[in-house]
Design a protein around this motif. Structure first.
Motif, PDB file in Angstrom:
ATOM      1  N   GLU A  89      78.746 -33.585 -23.252  1.00  0.00           N
ATOM      2  CA  GLU A  89      77.320 -33.780 -22.979  1.00  0.00           C
ATOM      3  C   GLU A  89      76.720 -32.679 -22.106  1.00  0.00           C
ATOM      4  OE1 GLU A  89      79.806 -35.998 -22.532  1.00  0.00           O
ATOM      5  OE2 GLU A  89      79.453 -37.236 -20.733  1.00  0.00           O
ATOM      6  N   ASP A  90      77.550 -31.766 -21.611  1.00  0.00           N
ATOM      7  CA  ASP A  90      77.031 -30.602 -20.879  1.00  0.00           C
ATOM      8  C   ASP A  90      76.597 -29.484 -21.826  1.00  0.00           C
ATOM      9  OD1 ASP A  90      79.643 -31.123 -18.482  1.00  0.00           O
ATOM     10  OD2 ASP A  90      77.516 -31.621 -18.244  1.00  0.00           O
ATOM     11  N   THR A  91      76.832 -29.658 -23.094  1.00  0.00           N
ATOM     12  CA  THR A  91      76.455 -28.653 -24.086  1.00  0.00           C
ATOM     13  C   THR A  91      74.957 -28.429 -24.099  1.00  0.00           C
ATOM     14  OG1 THR A  91      78.348 -29.081 -25.523  1.00  0.00           O
ATOM     15  CG2 THR A  91      76.394 -28.157 -26.574  1.00  0.00           C
ATOM     16  N   GLY A  92      74.563 -27.160 -24.184  1.00  0.00           N
ATOM     17  CA  GLY A  92      73.153 -26.825 -24.252  1.00  0.00           C
ATOM     18  C   GLY A  92      72.915 -25.370 -23.933  1.00  0.00           C
ATOM     19  N   VAL A  93      71.652 -24.993 -23.964  1.00  0.00           N
ATOM     20  CA  VAL A  93      71.260 -23.661 -23.520  1.00  0.00           C
ATOM     21  C   VAL A  93      70.907 -23.759 -22.042  1.00  0.00           C
ATOM     22  CG1 VAL A  93      69.663 -21.746 -23.806  1.00  0.00           C
ATOM     23  CG2 VAL A  93      70.397 -23.078 -25.806  1.00  0.00           C
ATOM     24  N   TYR A  94      71.527 -22.912 -21.256  1.00  0.00           N
ATOM     25  CA  TYR A  94      71.317 -22.909 -19.809  1.00  0.00           C
ATOM     26  C   TYR A  94      70.394 -21.758 -19.437  1.00  0.00           C
ATOM     27  CZ  TYR A  94      74.750 -26.549 -19.039  1.00  0.00           C
ATOM     28  OH  TYR A  94      75.406 -27.754 -19.021  1.00  0.00           O
ATOM     29  N   TYR A  95      69.368 -22.104 -18.660  1.00  0.00           N
ATOM     30  CA  TYR A  95      68.356 -21.144 -18.249  1.00  0.00           C
ATOM     31  C   TYR A  95      68.359 -20.986 -16.731  1.00  0.00           C
ATOM     32  CZ  TYR A  95      66.369 -21.994 -22.903  1.00  0.00           C
ATOM     33  OH  TYR A  95      66.168 -22.117 -24.249  1.00  0.00           O
ATOM     34  N   CYS A  96      68.193 -19.760 -16.321  1.00  0.00           N
ATOM     35  CA  CYS A  96      67.978 -19.434 -14.921  1.00  0.00           C
ATOM     36  C   CYS A  96      66.466 -19.363 -14.701  1.00  0.00           C
ATOM     37  CB  CYS A  96      68.644 -18.092 -14.654  1.00  0.00           C
ATOM     38  SG  CYS A  96      68.344 -17.370 -13.061  1.00  0.00           S
ATOM     39  N   ALA A  97      65.995 -19.823 -13.545  1.00  0.00           N
ATOM     40  CA  ALA A  97      64.567 -19.815 -13.269  1.00  0.00           C
ATOM     41  C   ALA A  97      64.307 -19.495 -11.805  1.00  0.00           C
ATOM     42  CB  ALA A  97      63.946 -21.149 -13.633  1.00  0.00           C
ATOM     43  N   ALA A  98      63.133 -18.934 -11.546  1.00  0.00           N
ATOM     44  CA  ALA A  98      62.764 -18.534 -10.183  1.00  0.00           C
ATOM     45  C   ALA A  98      61.344 -18.988  -9.882  1.00  0.00           C
ATOM     46  CB  ALA A  98      62.870 -17.021 -10.033  1.00  0.00           C
ATOM     47  N   THR A  99      61.115 -19.280  -8.610  1.00  0.00           N
ATOM     48  CA  THR A  99      59.783 -19.674  -8.193  1.00  0.00           C
ATOM     49  C   THR A  99      59.588 -19.374  -6.719  1.00  0.00           C
ATOM     50  OG1 THR A  99      58.168 -21.483  -8.166  1.00  0.00           O
ATOM     51  CG2 THR A  99      60.421 -22.031  -7.538  1.00  0.00           C
ATOM     52  N   THR A 100      58.319 -19.226  -6.322  1.00  0.00           N
ATOM     53  CA  THR A 100      57.973 -19.139  -4.902  1.00  0.00           C
ATOM     54  C   THR A 100      57.275 -20.416  -4.445  1.00  0.00           C
ATOM     55  OG1 THR A 100      55.875 -18.056  -5.444  1.00  0.00           O
ATOM     56  CG2 THR A 100      57.760 -16.620  -4.955  1.00  0.00           C
ATOM     57  N   ARG A 101      57.142 -21.377  -5.342  1.00  0.00           N
ATOM     58  CA  ARG A 101      56.462 -22.640  -4.996  1.00  0.00           C
ATOM     59  C   ARG A 101      57.377 -23.518  -4.147  1.00  0.00           C
ATOM     60  NH1 ARG A 101      52.254 -23.388  -9.094  1.00  0.00           N
ATOM     61  NH2 ARG A 101      52.546 -21.837 -10.758  1.00  0.00           N
ATOM     62  N   PRO A 102      56.806 -24.470  -3.428  1.00  0.00           N
ATOM     63  CA  PRO A 102      57.630 -25.389  -2.620  1.00  0.00           C
ATOM     64  C   PRO A 102      58.529 -26.245  -3.509  1.00  0.00           C
ATOM     65  CG  PRO A 102      55.309 -25.499  -1.984  1.00  0.00           C
ATOM     66  CD  PRO A 102      55.371 -24.694  -3.242  1.00  0.00           C
ATOM     67  N   PRO A 103      59.651 -26.710  -2.966  1.00  0.00           N
ATOM     68  CA  PRO A 103      60.571 -27.537  -3.760  1.00  0.00           C
ATOM     69  C   PRO A 103      60.010 -28.913  -4.067  1.00  0.00           C
ATOM     70  CG  PRO A 103      61.314 -27.399  -1.494  1.00  0.00           C
ATOM     71  CD  PRO A 103      60.176 -26.441  -1.620  1.00  0.00           C
ATOM     72  N   LEU A 104      60.473 -29.463  -5.180  1.00  0.00           N
ATOM     73  CA  LEU A 104      60.145 -30.827  -5.576  1.00  0.00           C
ATOM     74  C   LEU A 104      61.430 -31.649  -5.565  1.00  0.00           C
ATOM     75  CD1 LEU A 104      57.925 -30.053  -8.703  1.00  0.00           C
ATOM     76  CD2 LEU A 104      57.149 -30.500  -6.364  1.00  0.00           C
ATOM     77  N   LEU A 105      61.266 -32.958  -5.513  1.00  0.00           N
ATOM     78  CA  LEU A 105      62.423 -33.824  -5.667  1.00  0.00           C
ATOM     79  C   LEU A 105      63.050 -33.577  -7.035  1.00  0.00           C
ATOM     80  CD1 LEU A 105      61.111 -37.199  -4.186  1.00  0.00           C
ATOM     81  CD2 LEU A 105      62.696 -35.580  -3.123  1.00  0.00           C
ATOM     82  N   MET A 106      64.384 -33.693  -7.102  1.00  0.00           N
ATOM     83  CA  MET A 106      65.059 -33.462  -8.372  1.00  0.00           C
ATOM     84  C   MET A 106      64.546 -34.392  -9.464  1.00  0.00           C
ATOM     85  SD  MET A 106      67.015 -30.896  -8.079  1.00  0.00           S
ATOM     86  CE  MET A 106      68.330 -30.954  -9.297  1.00  0.00           C
ATOM     87  N   SER A 107      64.104 -35.573  -9.079  1.00  0.00           N
ATOM     88  CA  SER A 107      63.644 -36.556 -10.055  1.00  0.00           C
ATOM     89  C   SER A 107      62.224 -36.297 -10.535  1.00  0.00           C
ATOM     90  CB  SER A 107      63.730 -37.948  -9.451  1.00  0.00           C
ATOM     91  OG  SER A 107      62.958 -38.015  -8.269  1.00  0.00           O
ATOM     92  N   ASN A 108      61.540 -35.336  -9.912  1.00  0.00           N
ATOM     93  CA  ASN A 108      60.149 -35.071 -10.282  1.00  0.00           C
ATOM     94  C   ASN A 108      60.082 -34.496 -11.690  1.00  0.00           C
ATOM     95  OD1 ASN A 108      57.498 -33.839 -10.515  1.00  0.00           O
ATOM     96  ND2 ASN A 108      57.334 -34.121  -8.294  1.00  0.00           N
ATOM     97  N   PRO A 109      59.318 -35.127 -12.577  1.00  0.00           N
ATOM     98  CA  PRO A 109      59.238 -34.651 -13.969  1.00  0.00           C
ATOM     99  C   PRO A 109      58.549 -33.302 -14.112  1.00  0.00           C
ATOM    100  CG  PRO A 109      57.687 -36.434 -13.596  1.00  0.00           C
ATOM    101  CD  PRO A 109      58.536 -36.355 -12.365  1.00  0.00           C
ATOM    102  N   SER A 110      57.951 -32.797 -13.050  1.00  0.00           N
ATOM    103  CA  SER A 110      57.254 -31.503 -13.096  1.00  0.00           C
ATOM    104  C   SER A 110      58.141 -30.332 -12.682  1.00  0.00           C
ATOM    105  CB  SER A 110      56.010 -31.545 -12.200  1.00  0.00           C
ATOM    106  OG  SER A 110      55.100 -32.518 -12.645  1.00  0.00           O
TER     107      SER A 110
END
Length: 128
Positions: A89-110
């Motif tokens: 179930e770990d199968t998939g395409v893995y993406y790296c991402a970057a931001t300067t915005r403040p962190p959100l809770l991991m559960s946040n759908p945004s």
């Protein structure tokens, strides 16, 4: 702006390990919070792990806690994802991402919308 290039994906058997790397170029790497996302076939992209600019703070989605480790080396402009005890179930395409915005809770759908820069992705396939 920052440009991101992932590497390290491939085919691995269940129970195995893989380390993904994401090399950044452009603006100062330590200006950015970083994250790894993944997208399985037919599913929405989900956040897997995040790391603060210094690397002192990390967060993980519940399904990977205790198995995956996110880390970064600001001197090398690189963020890593060490994945152990892999499951199909770990199968998939893995993406790296970057931001300067403040962190959100991991559960946040945004979560996905809060990251501004993305790599092209690297495929990880875990066979049973």
């Amino acid at each position: 702006q920052v440009q991101l290039v992932e590497s390290g994906g491939g085919l691995v058997q269940a129970g195995g390990s893989v380390r993904l790397s994401c090399a950044a170029s452009g603006r100062t790497f330590s200006d950015y919070r970083m994250a790894w996302f993944r997208q399985a076939p037919g599913k929405e992209r989900e956040v897997v792990a995040t790391i603060s600019r210094s690397g002192a703070d990390t967060a993980y989605v519940d399904s990977v806690k205790g198995r995956f480790t996110i880390s970064r080396e600001n001197a090398k402009n690189t963020v890593y994802l060490q994945m152990n005890s892999l499951k199909p179930e770990d199968t998939g395409v893995y993406y790296c991402a970057a931001t300067t915005r403040p962190p959100l809770l991991m559960s946040n759908p945004s979560q996905s919308r809060s990251f501004d820069y993305w790599g092209q992705g690297t495929q990880v396939t875990v066979s049973s």
